[in-house]
Design an enzyme around this catalytic site. Structure first.
Site, PDB file in Angstrom:
ATOM      1  N   LEU A   1       0.854  -1.189   0.000  1.00  0.00           N
ATOM      2  CA  LEU A   1       0.000   0.000   0.000  1.00  0.00           C
ATOM      3  C   LEU A   1       0.891   1.241   0.000  1.00  0.00           C
ATOM      4  O   LEU A   1       1.718   1.432   0.895  1.00  0.00           O
ATOM      5  CB  LEU A   1      -0.918   0.010   1.224  1.00  0.00           C
TER       6      LEU A   1
ATOM      7  N   ARG B   1       1.288  15.342   6.175  1.00  0.00           N
ATOM      8  CA  ARG B   1       2.120  15.835   7.280  1.00  0.00           C
ATOM      9  C   ARG B   1       3.609  15.857   6.953  1.00  0.00           C
ATOM     10  O   ARG B   1       4.413  16.389   7.709  1.00  0.00           O
ATOM     11  CB  ARG B   1       1.850  15.026   8.552  1.00  0.00           C
TER      12      ARG B   1
ATOM     13  N   THR C   1      -8.069   0.485   4.463  1.00  0.00           N
ATOM     14  CA  THR C   1      -6.996  -0.448   4.093  1.00  0.00           C
ATOM     15  C   THR C   1      -7.545  -1.672   3.346  1.00  0.00           C
ATOM     16  O   THR C   1      -6.882  -2.196   2.451  1.00  0.00           O
ATOM     17  CB  THR C   1      -6.226  -0.907   5.351  1.00  0.00           C
TER      18      THR C   1
ATOM     19  N   LYS D   1      35.527  12.487  -9.887  1.00  0.00           N
ATOM     20  CA  LYS D   1      34.219  12.204 -10.469  1.00  0.00           C
ATOM     21  C   LYS D   1      34.406  11.472 -11.783  1.00  0.00           C
ATOM     22  O   LYS D   1      35.235  11.882 -12.600  1.00  0.00           O
ATOM     23  CB  LYS D   1      33.463  13.510 -10.730  1.00  0.00           C
TER      24      LYS D   1
HETATM   25  C1  UD1 Z   1      -3.969   0.564  10.590  1.00  0.00           C
HETATM   26  C2  UD1 Z   1      -4.669  -0.704  11.095  1.00  0.00           C
HETATM   27  C3  UD1 Z   1      -4.375  -0.865  12.585  1.00  0.00           C
HETATM   28  C4  UD1 Z   1      -2.866  -0.948  12.822  1.00  0.00           C
HETATM   29  C5  UD1 Z   1      -2.189   0.293  12.224  1.00  0.00           C
HETATM   30  C6  UD1 Z   1      -0.703   0.120  12.273  1.00  0.00           C
HETATM   31  C7  UD1 Z   1      -6.676  -0.919   9.735  1.00  0.00           C
HETATM   32  C8  UD1 Z   1      -8.139  -0.740   9.665  1.00  0.00           C
HETATM   33  N1  UD1 Z   1      -6.088  -0.572  10.850  1.00  0.00           N
HETATM   34  O1  UD1 Z   1      -4.589   1.632  11.284  1.00  0.00           O
HETATM   35  O2  UD1 Z   1      -4.981  -2.048  13.065  1.00  0.00           O
HETATM   36  O3  UD1 Z   1      -2.582  -1.035  14.190  1.00  0.00           O
HETATM   37  O4  UD1 Z   1      -2.564   0.476  10.836  1.00  0.00           O
HETATM   38  O5  UD1 Z   1      -0.086   1.330  11.913  1.00  0.00           O
HETATM   39  O6  UD1 Z   1      -6.086  -1.419   8.780  1.00  0.00           O
HETATM   40  N2  UD1 Z   1      -4.063   3.220   3.321  1.00  0.00           N
HETATM   41  C9  UD1 Z   1      -4.348   3.223   1.989  1.00  0.00           C
HETATM   42  N3  UD1 Z   1      -5.622   3.477   1.583  1.00  0.00           N
HETATM   43  C10 UD1 Z   1      -6.622   3.709   2.466  1.00  0.00           C
HETATM   44  C11 UD1 Z   1      -6.319   3.715   3.816  1.00  0.00           C
HETATM   45  C12 UD1 Z   1      -5.037   3.452   4.230  1.00  0.00           C
HETATM   46  O7  UD1 Z   1      -3.465   3.027   1.166  1.00  0.00           O
HETATM   47  O8  UD1 Z   1      -7.764   3.916   1.999  1.00  0.00           O
HETATM   48  C13 UD1 Z   1      -2.672   2.958   3.771  1.00  0.00           C
HETATM   49  C14 UD1 Z   1      -2.082   4.190   4.437  1.00  0.00           C
HETATM   50  O9  UD1 Z   1      -1.427   5.028   3.509  1.00  0.00           O
HETATM   51  C15 UD1 Z   1      -1.127   3.582   5.425  1.00  0.00           C
HETATM   52  C16 UD1 Z   1      -1.794   2.275   5.816  1.00  0.00           C
HETATM   53  O10 UD1 Z   1      -2.682   1.972   4.758  1.00  0.00           O
HETATM   54  O11 UD1 Z   1       0.109   3.280   4.807  1.00  0.00           O
HETATM   55  C17 UD1 Z   1      -2.493   2.345   7.152  1.00  0.00           C
HETATM   56  O12 UD1 Z   1      -3.534   3.268   7.062  1.00  0.00           O
HETATM   57  P1  UD1 Z   1      -3.967   4.192   8.269  1.00  0.00           P
HETATM   58  O13 UD1 Z   1      -5.122   5.006   7.868  1.00  0.00           O
HETATM   59  O14 UD1 Z   1      -2.788   4.898   8.797  1.00  0.00           O
HETATM   60  O15 UD1 Z   1      -4.457   3.089   9.301  1.00  0.00           O
HETATM   61  P2  UD1 Z   1      -4.476   3.184  10.868  1.00  0.00           P
HETATM   62  O16 UD1 Z   1      -5.718   3.844  11.276  1.00  0.00           O
HETATM   63  O17 UD1 Z   1      -3.216   3.731  11.385  1.00  0.00           O
END
Ligand code: UD1
Ligand code: CA
Length: 451
Positions: free
Chosen positions: A9, A16, A82, A335
């Site tokens: 992903l 940020r 996710t 270089k």
């Molecule tokens: C997610 C997990 C959580 C875990 C945490 C670890 C889920 C629902 N939750 O939470 O259990 O403890 O990561 O850091 O999966 N992303 C996408 N597309 C989306 C949403 C997210 O590509 O639509 C990617 C984000 O860029 C990121 C990752 O997935 O790299 C995690 O997404 P994020 O929204 O940060 O999930 P958390 O709420 O932190």
């Protein structure tokens, strides 16, 4: 062995980060975070890789293909969670028989060995496995609801009851799952939860319902730490460097002050290399056995052969090929130049777009004038040439083997083998001139002061 596919992903821009560069392309140890993740996956021998990116992310594609040429891509245009992001890989994984490993482009330090341990948890009864960790502060993470060695469910922070929030065992987000099971369960994900997102984590509950257990593997928290801003990026950089220094020393290099030496993810060191303080390795450096790199040197895109001595204060730029037992001294920049065995450039030189033959000596202050304002040109120096100090070699130019360039010469034409080239004005001696000059000037000054 079961076949393996990676799904990475990488859709987030990372607001940020405050950057025009997509988050996963920010670097740790000279390598994009996405590159770190793909390298770890490649080390597992993955047959397939699918990177899920956002709109207009050509640079993300290029980075990925630089690591895994056959990498495939899918776009997530809307950020619906996710689970939704992984669902974008459907077409790419259609018909694939094997295990899918879900990784994150902003979780760069996960080790191949950890992922191997996660994959090893899969068997005929456990078609899914979750990588978890004990969080120092679990706030914000999904909590692992476990029974014995297996995972029953994952509860997201916002959906967790107070008792569940006390659980410190957390979800890293990284999972391994059988491809057929994944696509059987994905359509069952719902977004009826606190965030209104399709949670990948709900696969755990769904898998249990579908009568397969979900295994758990654990790793240190730092390995699965994510990056959201540049402060977090620097924390992971520091962690990477700490490990790289330790690895360098355990593989036979001496680092006099390890905390001041910076490696790239691809730095290669031979045995009995000695590295003095404040040395920076940019990408693409390989160092042979018995090389000494003295204090305050900066190297990138360079190969250094056995027994060479570099620095102090040397700068080796891309395309520098330093031969065996070569000496590159203080304030010397090299270089795109091949320096032959035993050659020396010990002080204050620029050697760019050049070949220096074995045994040649490049005097202090020698400059290869490689650029005419439009194009770069080659300076070709044969073996055992002596270049006197402060000479300018105006390229394109060829200096034959064994030739001698007199100090301070400006060489604009080729020099034959074993010849002397001298272009400076001859010395002229005028006896007593300085003494007469001083007397005359002193007298003139005294006369002025009197009047
Ligand atoms: C997610 C997990 C959580 C875990 C945490 C670890 C889920 C629902 N939750 O939470 O259990 O403890 O990561 O850091 O999966 N992303 C996408 N597309 C989306 C949403 C997210 O590509 O639509 C990617 C984000 O860029 C990121 C990752 O997935 O790299 C995690 O997404 P994020 O929204 O940060 O999930 P958390 O709420 O932190
Ligand atoms: Ca997160």
């Amino acid at each position: 062995m079961t076949a393996l596919a990676l799904v990475v992903l990488a859709a987030g821009m990372g607001t940020r980060m405050k950057s025009a560069t997509p988050k996963v392309l920010h670097k740790i140890a000279g390598r994009a975070m996405l590159g770190h993740v793909l390298h770890a996956g490649k080390a597992l021998g993955a047959q397939k890789a699918v990177v899920i990116h956002g709109p207009d992310m050509a640079a993300v594609r290029n980075e990925a293909m630089g690591v895994i040429a056959s990498c495939e891509f899918a776009e997530q245009t809307e950020r619906l969670g996710t689970g939704h992001a992984v669902a974008m890989a459907k077409q790419a994984l259609a018909g694939f028989k094997g295990t899918v490993l879900v990784l994150y482009g902003d979780v760069p330090l996960v080790k191949a060995d950890t992922l191997k341990a996660l994959l090893s948890k899969l068997d005929s009864k456990r078609k899914m496995a979750v990588l978890g960790f004990e969080a120092a502060d679990p706030h914000g993470y999904g909590r692992l609801i476990t029974k014995g060695k297996d995972v029953l469910d994952i509860r997201e922070q916002l959906d967790a009851k107070p008792a569940e929030r006390k659980i410190k065992l957390c979800n890293s987000g990284i999972i391994a799952i059988d491809n057929d099971l994944l696509w059987a369960l994905i359509p069952k994900l719902s977004n009826k939860n606190a965030k209104g997102e399709f949670y990948l984590t709900d696969l755990v509950k769904l898998a249990n319902k579908a009568k397969t257990k979900v295994a758990l593997a654990l790793c240190p928290e730092i390995e699965v730490a994510g990056v959201n801003d540049r402060n977090q990026l620097s924390v992971l950089e520091r962690e990477f460097q700490r490990e790289a220094r330790r690895a360098a020393m355990s593989q036979g290099a001496t680092l006099i002050d390890p905390d001041t030496v910076y490696f790239s993810a691809d730095t290669k060191l031979g045995q009995d290399v000695v590295i003095e303080p404040n040395v920076f390795f940019g990408p693409g450096v390989s160092v042979g056995d018995d090389v000494e790199i003295l204090a305050n040197s900066h190297l990138e895109g360079t190969s250094i052969a056995k027994g060479a001595r570099i620095g102090p204060f040397a700068r080796l730029r891309p395309g520098a090929e330093i031969g065996e037992k070569v000496h590159i001294g203080n304030f010397v920049e090299v270089k795109k130049a091949r320096i032959g065995k035993g050659a020396k450039a010990n002080h204050l030189s620029y050697i760019g777009d050049a070949i220096v033959g074995a045994g040649s000596n490049i005097g202090a202050g020698t400059i290869t004038c490689n650029y005419d304002g439009y194009e770069k040109h080659l300076t070709d120096i044969g073996e055992n040439v002596f270049v006197g100090s402060n000479s300018s070699l105006v390229a394109p130019v060829k200096i034959g083997a064994g030739a001698n360039i007199a100090a301070s010469s400006v060489i604009t034409t080729d020099v034959p083998e074993d010849a002397l080239a001298i272009t400076r004005a001859p010395s002229k001696i005028i006896d007593g001139w300085a003494k007469r000059y001083r007397a005359a000037r002193a007298a003139a000054k005294a006369a002025k002061q009197k009047s």
